[in-house]
Design a protein around this motif. Sequence first.
Motif, PDB file in Angstrom:
ATOM      1  N   VAL A  12     -49.092 -19.928  52.341  1.00 33.85           N
ATOM      2  CA  VAL A  12     -50.376 -19.541  52.916  1.00 33.85           C
ATOM      3  C   VAL A  12     -50.540 -18.024  52.912  1.00 33.85           C
ATOM      4  O   VAL A  12     -51.602 -17.507  52.580  1.00 33.85           O
ATOM      5  CB  VAL A  12     -50.514 -20.097  54.353  1.00 33.85           C
ATOM      6  CG1 VAL A  12     -51.729 -19.520  55.036  1.00 33.85           C
ATOM      7  CG2 VAL A  12     -50.609 -21.617  54.320  1.00 33.85           C
ATOM      8  N   ASN A  13     -49.498 -17.297  53.259  1.00 39.10           N
ATOM      9  CA  ASN A  13     -49.604 -15.847  53.438  1.00 39.10           C
ATOM     10  C   ASN A  13     -49.397 -15.014  52.183  1.00 39.10           C
ATOM     11  O   ASN A  13     -50.135 -14.065  51.939  1.00 39.10           O
ATOM     12  CB  ASN A  13     -48.583 -15.382  54.482  1.00 39.10           C
ATOM     13  CG  ASN A  13     -49.015 -15.678  55.883  1.00 39.10           C
ATOM     14  OD1 ASN A  13     -49.884 -15.003  56.408  1.00 39.10           O
ATOM     15  ND2 ASN A  13     -48.434 -16.699  56.490  1.00 39.10           N
ATOM     16  N   ILE A  16     -52.349 -14.278  49.729  1.00 39.49           N
ATOM     17  CA  ILE A  16     -53.359 -13.423  50.369  1.00 39.49           C
ATOM     18  C   ILE A  16     -52.848 -11.981  50.392  1.00 39.49           C
ATOM     19  O   ILE A  16     -53.581 -11.047  50.057  1.00 39.49           O
ATOM     20  CB  ILE A  16     -53.678 -13.918  51.796  1.00 39.49           C
ATOM     21  CG1 ILE A  16     -54.314 -15.307  51.740  1.00 39.49           C
ATOM     22  CG2 ILE A  16     -54.594 -12.936  52.519  1.00 39.49           C
ATOM     23  CD1 ILE A  16     -54.428 -15.987  53.086  1.00 39.49           C
ATOM     24  N   GLN A  84     -54.261 -23.960  45.864  1.00 39.37           N
ATOM     25  CA  GLN A  84     -54.119 -22.721  46.633  1.00 39.37           C
ATOM     26  C   GLN A  84     -55.194 -22.634  47.708  1.00 39.37           C
ATOM     27  O   GLN A  84     -54.926 -22.229  48.828  1.00 39.37           O
ATOM     28  CB  GLN A  84     -54.193 -21.503  45.707  1.00 39.37           C
ATOM     29  CG  GLN A  84     -53.980 -20.188  46.411  1.00 39.37           C
ATOM     30  CD  GLN A  84     -52.615 -20.077  47.056  1.00 39.37           C
ATOM     31  OE1 GLN A  84     -51.615 -20.439  46.459  1.00 39.37           O
ATOM     32  NE2 GLN A  84     -52.563 -19.598  48.274  1.00 39.37           N
ATOM     33  N   GLU A  88     -54.562 -22.155  51.696  1.00 38.31           N
ATOM     34  CA  GLU A  88     -55.146 -21.071  52.480  1.00 38.31           C
ATOM     35  C   GLU A  88     -56.055 -21.594  53.577  1.00 38.31           C
ATOM     36  O   GLU A  88     -56.252 -20.924  54.583  1.00 38.31           O
ATOM     37  CB  GLU A  88     -55.874 -20.089  51.560  1.00 38.31           C
ATOM     38  CG  GLU A  88     -54.902 -19.294  50.708  1.00 38.31           C
ATOM     39  CD  GLU A  88     -55.556 -18.243  49.848  1.00 38.31           C
ATOM     40  OE1 GLU A  88     -56.711 -17.865  50.116  1.00 38.31           O
ATOM     41  OE2 GLU A  88     -54.894 -17.777  48.899  1.00 38.31           O
ATOM     42  N   SER A  89     -56.581 -22.790  53.422  1.00 33.46           N
ATOM     43  CA  SER A  89     -57.407 -23.361  54.484  1.00 33.46           C
ATOM     44  C   SER A  89     -56.559 -23.744  55.696  1.00 33.46           C
ATOM     45  O   SER A  89     -57.078 -23.917  56.789  1.00 33.46           O
ATOM     46  CB  SER A  89     -58.176 -24.577  53.975  1.00 33.46           C
ATOM     47  OG  SER A  89     -57.288 -25.651  53.740  1.00 33.46           O
ATOM     48  N   LEU A  91     -54.554 -21.815  57.085  1.00 36.60           N
ATOM     49  CA  LEU A  91     -54.216 -20.565  57.754  1.00 36.60           C
ATOM     50  C   LEU A  91     -54.425 -20.628  59.265  1.00 36.60           C
ATOM     51  O   LEU A  91     -53.672 -20.028  60.014  1.00 36.60           O
ATOM     52  CB  LEU A  91     -55.033 -19.416  57.157  1.00 36.60           C
ATOM     53  CG  LEU A  91     -54.680 -18.013  57.626  1.00 36.60           C
ATOM     54  CD1 LEU A  91     -53.224 -17.697  57.298  1.00 36.60           C
ATOM     55  CD2 LEU A  91     -55.562 -16.990  56.974  1.00 36.60           C
ATOM     56  N   ARG A  96     -50.415 -15.690  60.629  1.00 33.59           N
ATOM     57  CA  ARG A  96     -50.750 -14.736  59.572  1.00 33.59           C
ATOM     58  C   ARG A  96     -49.735 -13.608  59.614  1.00 33.59           C
ATOM     59  O   ARG A  96     -49.521 -12.983  60.646  1.00 33.59           O
ATOM     60  CB  ARG A  96     -52.166 -14.192  59.795  1.00 33.59           C
ATOM     61  CG  ARG A  96     -52.572 -13.146  58.784  1.00 33.59           C
ATOM     62  CD  ARG A  96     -52.881 -13.763  57.428  1.00 33.59           C
ATOM     63  NE  ARG A  96     -53.430 -12.761  56.548  1.00 33.59           N
ATOM     64  CZ  ARG A  96     -52.751 -12.194  55.547  1.00 33.59           C
ATOM     65  NH1 ARG A  96     -51.511 -12.550  55.314  1.00 33.59           N
ATOM     66  NH2 ARG A  96     -53.310 -11.290  54.793  1.00 33.59           N
TER      67      ARG A  96
END
Length: 101
Positions: A12-13, A16, A84, A88-89, A91, A96
């Motif tokens: 997830v991180n 980004i 991906q 990321e959804s 999150l 974070r």
Amino acid sequence: MGKYANHEEFGVNAPINYREDTTSESFLNGMTAIAPPGMKPRTSRGRKFEEKTDFKASARWHHNFDLAMFGGSDIESKDYESGQLGLESKLNGIKRVPGRP
């Protein structure tokens, strides 16, 4: 202990952070550090570098890392970009961890 607590947090991180940290400034700073004395990189190359580190590039980077390290455990499908987006959804439920301080 590593920066991320588990692989899901990494998934997830990290992409980004990749997008946020791959700026023209970081590229130019890195290239300046290795350039021969008296030379410096062109700013246009920094802009091109930043343009090529968008969502698609971060999804591809994560997909390739995931394949190499985990055999494709998170985003196995051929449509890794939607995989991906799905990661990321998540999150909201995952801490974070910003890239650079």
